[in-house]
Design a protein around this motif. Structure first.
Motif, short mmCIF file in Angstrom:
data_model
loop_
_atom_site.label_atom_id
_atom_site.label_comp_id
_atom_site.label_asym_id
_atom_site.label_seq_id
_atom_site.Cartn_x
_atom_site.Cartn_y
_atom_site.Cartn_z
N HIS A 1 -6.56 -16.43 -27.99
CA HIS A 1 -6.71 -15.64 -29.22
C HIS A 1 -7.22 -14.23 -28.91
CE1 HIS A 1 -6.04 -19.41 -31.33
NE2 HIS A 1 -7.03 -19.96 -30.64
N LEU A 2 -6.60 -13.60 -27.93
CA LEU A 2 -6.92 -12.25 -27.52
C LEU A 2 -5.67 -11.39 -27.60
CD1 LEU A 2 -8.98 -13.05 -24.27
CD2 LEU A 2 -9.92 -12.46 -26.53
N SER A 3 -5.85 -10.09 -27.74
CA SER A 3 -4.69 -9.19 -27.73
C SER A 3 -4.18 -9.05 -26.31
CB SER A 3 -5.09 -7.81 -28.26
OG SER A 3 -5.93 -7.14 -27.34
N ALA A 4 -2.91 -8.68 -26.18
CA ALA A 4 -2.33 -8.49 -24.85
C ALA A 4 -3.07 -7.41 -24.09
CB ALA A 4 -0.84 -8.14 -24.98
N GLY A 5 -3.52 -6.36 -24.81
CA GLY A 5 -4.26 -5.28 -24.16
C GLY A 5 -5.58 -5.76 -23.59
N THR A 6 -6.26 -6.64 -24.34
CA THR A 6 -7.54 -7.19 -23.85
C THR A 6 -7.31 -8.06 -22.62
OG1 THR A 6 -8.51 -7.16 -26.07
CG2 THR A 6 -9.52 -8.63 -24.45
N VAL A 7 -6.27 -8.86 -22.65
CA VAL A 7 -5.95 -9.70 -21.48
C VAL A 7 -5.64 -8.82 -20.27
CG1 VAL A 7 -4.37 -11.40 -20.52
CG2 VAL A 7 -5.13 -11.61 -22.89
N LYS A 8 -4.87 -7.77 -20.50
CA LYS A 8 -4.53 -6.86 -19.40
C LYS A 8 -5.79 -6.27 -18.79
CE LYS A 8 -1.76 -2.76 -18.32
NZ LYS A 8 -0.84 -1.72 -18.87
N ASP A 9 -6.76 -5.89 -19.64
CA ASP A 9 -8.04 -5.35 -19.13
C ASP A 9 -8.78 -6.41 -18.33
OD1 ASP A 9 -7.54 -2.93 -20.34
OD2 ASP A 9 -8.75 -3.34 -22.11
N HIS A 10 -8.77 -7.66 -18.81
CA HIS A 10 -9.45 -8.73 -18.08
C HIS A 10 -8.78 -8.95 -16.71
CE1 HIS A 10 -12.40 -9.99 -20.91
NE2 HIS A 10 -11.55 -10.44 -21.83
N VAL A 11 -7.45 -8.96 -16.68
CA VAL A 11 -6.74 -9.17 -15.42
C VAL A 11 -7.05 -8.04 -14.45
CG1 VAL A 11 -4.47 -9.29 -14.33
CG2 VAL A 11 -4.89 -10.53 -16.46
N SER A 12 -7.07 -6.81 -14.94
CA SER A 12 -7.40 -5.67 -14.08
C SER A 12 -8.80 -5.81 -13.50
CB SER A 12 -7.29 -4.38 -14.90
OG SER A 12 -7.64 -3.25 -14.10
N ALA A 13 -9.76 -6.24 -14.33
CA ALA A 13 -11.13 -6.43 -13.85
C ALA A 13 -11.20 -7.55 -12.82
CB ALA A 13 -12.05 -6.74 -15.04
N ILE A 14 -10.43 -8.62 -13.06
CA ILE A 14 -10.41 -9.74 -12.12
C ILE A 14 -9.89 -9.30 -10.76
CG2 ILE A 14 -9.22 -11.92 -11.60
CD1 ILE A 14 -9.31 -12.47 -14.68
N LEU A 15 -8.79 -8.57 -10.74
CA LEU A 15 -8.21 -8.11 -9.47
C LEU A 15 -9.20 -7.20 -8.74
CD1 LEU A 15 -4.50 -7.33 -10.46
CD2 LEU A 15 -5.47 -9.45 -9.58
#
Length: 223
Positions: A182-196
């Protein structure tokens, strides 16, 4: 339609994959080829997904993969292999492959795997990943996790980032992760970037393998 190219030195494998995938309403196999023809055909037809045999006698899969990865708007590439402990898989993943598919994968699963690749996800069978990591003595998966500096970086992730990492490792695209959490695609993208960044890896595949080694995917890769 998801446009797919199948690359394998065996005509039977090429025709079999083509028959299975063309049966899906949203997938079209636009070309099948040997290794020698592969890069040129990719450049000409621009498929969305390439299923690439890792071992071929004319031009090997790693060579083809490197040629594809430098193309503009390169397709997602998954390596095809007969062995879940193929010694070249780790190299292929580090070279930009979006995962690997065993040639004896159940036919009904192939279309789903192709959809995952087309959506930007990764395809890593947990069982096959464990076998692959076990087959490489000296690989960090063989060392104690607590002493493994790469695995320890997983501890830098927030709880939400760990949830995202697990879903990414399961092959979900950013959009699918967003729907699940239940997150926006933009928020997920930010999380993935932080993870990497925190894991110090360059791709979703490398992050997925690290999640596997850290035991986040419901199985010990070293057992």
């Amino acid at each position: 339609m998801i446009r797919v190219q199948v690359v394998d030195d065996e005509a039977l494998i090429r025709s079999g994959f083509e028959l299975i995938l063309d049966a899906a309403d949203d997938i079209e196999v636009v070309a099948t080829s040997t290794g020698a023809e592969a890069a040129g055909t990719v450049a000409r037809l621009r498929p969305d997904v390439v299923l690439l045999d890792i071992r071929m006698p004319d031009v090997d899969g790693l060579t083809v993969l490197r040629a594809i990865r430098v193309m503009t708007a390169a397709p997602a590439v998954a390596m095809l292999t007969t062995f879940d402990s193929d010694e070249y898989i780790v190299t292929a993943l580090k070279s930009g492959a979006a995962g690997f598919i065993l040639k004896d994968t159940e036919p009904e699963q192939l279309a789903s795997l192709v959809r995952t690749l087309a959506a930007g996800g990764v395809v890593l069978s947990p069982k096959a990943s464990r076998s692959m990591l076990r087959a490489h003595p000296g690989h960090p998966a063989e060392r104690d996790r607590a002493a493994d500096p790469e695995v320890r970086r997983v501890g830098l992730l927030s709880g939400r980032e760990r949830e995202v990492l697990v879903l990414v490792a399961e092959g979900l695209s950013n959009a699918d992760v967003g729907t699940r959490m239940h997150l926006s695609a933009g928020t997920v993208k930010d999380h993935v970037s932080a993870i990497l960044t925190k894991l110090r890896v360059g791709s979703r595949v490398q992050a997925a393998l690290l999640a596997q080694r850290a035991g986040l995917l419901g199985g010990d890769p070293g057992c």
